[in-house]
Design an enzyme around this catalytic site. Structure first.
Site, mmCIF file in Angstrom:
data_model
loop_
_atom_site.group_PDB
_atom_site.id
_atom_site.type_symbol
_atom_site.label_atom_id
_atom_site.label_comp_id
_atom_site.label_asym_id
_atom_site.label_seq_id
_atom_site.Cartn_x
_atom_site.Cartn_y
_atom_site.Cartn_z
ATOM 1 N N ASN A 9 6.886 -3.572 -19.282
ATOM 2 C CA ASN A 9 6.108 -4.790 -19.471
ATOM 3 C C ASN A 9 5.434 -4.670 -20.833
ATOM 4 O O ASN A 9 4.468 -3.929 -20.977
ATOM 5 C CB ASN A 9 5.057 -4.895 -18.349
ATOM 6 C CG ASN A 9 4.059 -6.007 -18.599
ATOM 7 O OD1 ASN A 9 4.276 -6.874 -19.448
ATOM 8 N ND2 ASN A 9 2.957 -5.988 -17.859
ATOM 9 N N LYS A 11 3.765 -6.849 -22.441
ATOM 10 C CA LYS A 11 2.539 -7.651 -22.598
ATOM 11 C C LYS A 11 2.607 -8.399 -23.938
ATOM 12 O O LYS A 11 3.682 -8.804 -24.340
ATOM 13 C CB LYS A 11 1.312 -6.749 -22.487
ATOM 14 C CG LYS A 11 1.382 -5.850 -21.239
ATOM 15 C CD LYS A 11 0.135 -5.114 -20.941
ATOM 16 C CE LYS A 11 0.317 -4.327 -19.645
ATOM 17 N NZ LYS A 11 -0.888 -3.654 -19.205
ATOM 18 N N HIS A 95 0.777 -10.534 -12.380
ATOM 19 C CA HIS A 95 0.177 -9.349 -13.007
ATOM 20 C C HIS A 95 -1.346 -9.479 -13.018
ATOM 21 O O HIS A 95 -1.883 -10.571 -13.185
ATOM 22 C CB HIS A 95 0.715 -9.185 -14.434
ATOM 23 C CG HIS A 95 0.346 -7.858 -15.020
ATOM 24 N ND1 HIS A 95 -0.880 -7.636 -15.600
ATOM 25 C CD2 HIS A 95 1.027 -6.685 -15.074
ATOM 26 C CE1 HIS A 95 -0.924 -6.365 -15.987
ATOM 27 N NE2 HIS A 95 0.221 -5.772 -15.691
ATOM 28 N N GLU A 97 -3.496 -8.877 -15.181
ATOM 29 C CA GLU A 97 -4.079 -9.507 -16.378
ATOM 30 C C GLU A 97 -4.006 -11.023 -16.285
ATOM 31 O O GLU A 97 -4.876 -11.730 -16.782
ATOM 32 C CB GLU A 97 -3.378 -8.971 -17.636
ATOM 33 C CG GLU A 97 -3.813 -7.549 -17.921
ATOM 34 C CD GLU A 97 -2.772 -6.682 -18.604
ATOM 35 O OE1 GLU A 97 -1.785 -7.221 -19.129
ATOM 36 O OE2 GLU A 97 -2.950 -5.447 -18.573
ATOM 37 N N GLU A 164 0.020 -1.995 -8.573
ATOM 38 C CA GLU A 164 -0.693 -1.555 -9.768
ATOM 39 C C GLU A 164 -2.194 -1.577 -9.504
ATOM 40 O O GLU A 164 -2.835 -2.635 -9.596
ATOM 41 C CB GLU A 164 -0.382 -2.491 -10.939
ATOM 42 C CG GLU A 164 1.088 -2.544 -11.295
ATOM 43 C CD GLU A 164 1.311 -3.004 -12.722
ATOM 44 O OE1 GLU A 164 2.004 -2.291 -13.458
ATOM 45 O OE2 GLU A 164 0.772 -4.054 -13.111
ATOM 46 N N GLY A 170 -3.697 0.857 -18.219
ATOM 47 C CA GLY A 170 -4.120 1.008 -19.606
ATOM 48 C C GLY A 170 -5.341 1.893 -19.786
ATOM 49 O O GLY A 170 -5.947 1.912 -20.850
ATOM 50 N N SER A 209 -0.671 3.427 -16.105
ATOM 51 C CA SER A 209 -0.674 4.663 -16.902
ATOM 52 C C SER A 209 0.458 5.618 -16.526
ATOM 53 O O SER A 209 0.272 6.836 -16.495
ATOM 54 C CB SER A 209 -2.036 5.371 -16.811
ATOM 55 O OG SER A 209 -3.053 4.532 -17.318
HETATM 56 P P1 PGA Z 1 0.035 0.656 -18.437
HETATM 57 O O1 PGA Z 1 0.275 -0.839 -17.905
HETATM 58 O O2 PGA Z 1 1.292 1.428 -18.210
HETATM 59 O O3 PGA Z 1 -0.291 0.493 -19.913
HETATM 60 O O4 PGA Z 1 -1.117 1.224 -17.669
HETATM 61 C C1 PGA Z 1 0.985 -1.081 -16.716
HETATM 62 C C2 PGA Z 1 1.044 -2.568 -16.442
HETATM 63 O O5 PGA Z 1 0.054 -3.263 -16.660
HETATM 64 O O6 PGA Z 1 2.095 -3.094 -15.991
#
Ligand code: PGA
Length: 247
Positions: A9, A11, A95, A97, A164, A170, A209
């Site tokens: 992903n 983003k 997601h 976000e 998640e 992140g 992460s």
């Molecule tokens: P990350 O993001 O691997 O940077 O923690 C995962 C995601 O939001 O799908």
């Protein structure tokens, strides 16, 4: 047996040129990989370029969102048939976000899943709790609410779940493999309760992460069937290590 599914992903990262550079570097690194399903989800603006380069390869293309109407006066939006037209086979929906910054609710997630499935897109449906909910012991309740809201009226065909935990996205804080597996076991059992044996074939990815140095331990857990990866998917070298987690 569920085929492991490792998805990137990206983003809001990468220009068209950067997307092309990534794909040119990445394809040779994962050439011949058949036992792991691989997906990249660039921004909308890079989909066309990515689609061209990925055609006929073992790497699939996904978008990060869609709008639920097919077409019409919806300035700024992109529909499921448009994603199919450009070569997407998948779309990420719900997601955290999007839930946090763009007002996504269970109802809008449900509409997006319907539109995606109607157009023949496979869905990576994201669920996860925030830290306050975990600390208050509400994780299972939050997850069952998100699952039942998002999947209302649907079967499990074409659906992958991405668990998640929002506090692990992140932040460098991964859920321990055991903790992730325990929560994913809850998700599996919830799905079984609603859908019976159809739930056995559904892949449940872990996201938050995931990095080359923790992917193997995560993937060794029985209920972790793949990963949805942000940060560590942005470099071809690091994302290929995730795909090749098994050696
Ligand atoms: P990350 O993001 O691997 O940077 O923690 C995962 C995601 O939001 O799908």
């Amino acid at each position: 047996m569920r085929t492991p599914f490792i998805a990137a992903n990206w983003k809001m990262h990468k220009t068209v040129g950067e997307t092309e550079d990534f794909i040119r570097q990445f394809l040779p690194l994962v050439k011949g990989v058949k036992d792991v399903e691989i997906l990249v989800a660039p921004t909308y603006t890079s989909l066309a370029a990515a689609s061209k380069l990925l055609q006929g390869t073992n790497v699939k293309l996904g978008a990060q969102n869609l709008f639920w109407e097919d077409k019409g006066a919806y300035t700024g939006e992109i529909s499921a048939p448009m994603l199919v037209d450009i070569g997407c086979s998948h779309v990420i929906i719900g997601h955290s976000e999007r839930r946090q910054y763009f007002g996504e609710t269970e109802e809008t997630v449900n509409k997006r899943i319907s539109a995606a499935r109607k157009a023949g897109l496979e869905v990576i449906f994201c669920v996860g709790e925030v830290i306050e909910q975990r600390e208050a012991g509400q994780t299972n309740e939050v997850l069952s609410g998100q699952l039942s809201g998002g999947l209302k009226g649907h079967d499990l065909q074409g659906i992958t779940i991405a668990y998640e935990p929002v506090w692990a996205i992140g932040t460098g804080k991964t859920a321990t493999p055991e903790m992730a597996n325990e929560t994913q076991t809850f998700i599996r059992n919830w799905l079984k309760g609603q859908y019976g044996s159809d739930a056995d074939g559904v892949r449940i990815q872990y996201g938050g992460s995931v990095k080359p140095d923790n992917v193997k331990d995560l993937m060794a857990q029985p209920e972790i069937d793949g990963a949805l990866v942000g940060g560590a998917s942005l470099q071809a070298d690091s994302f290929s290590k995730l795909v090749l987690y098994n050696g």
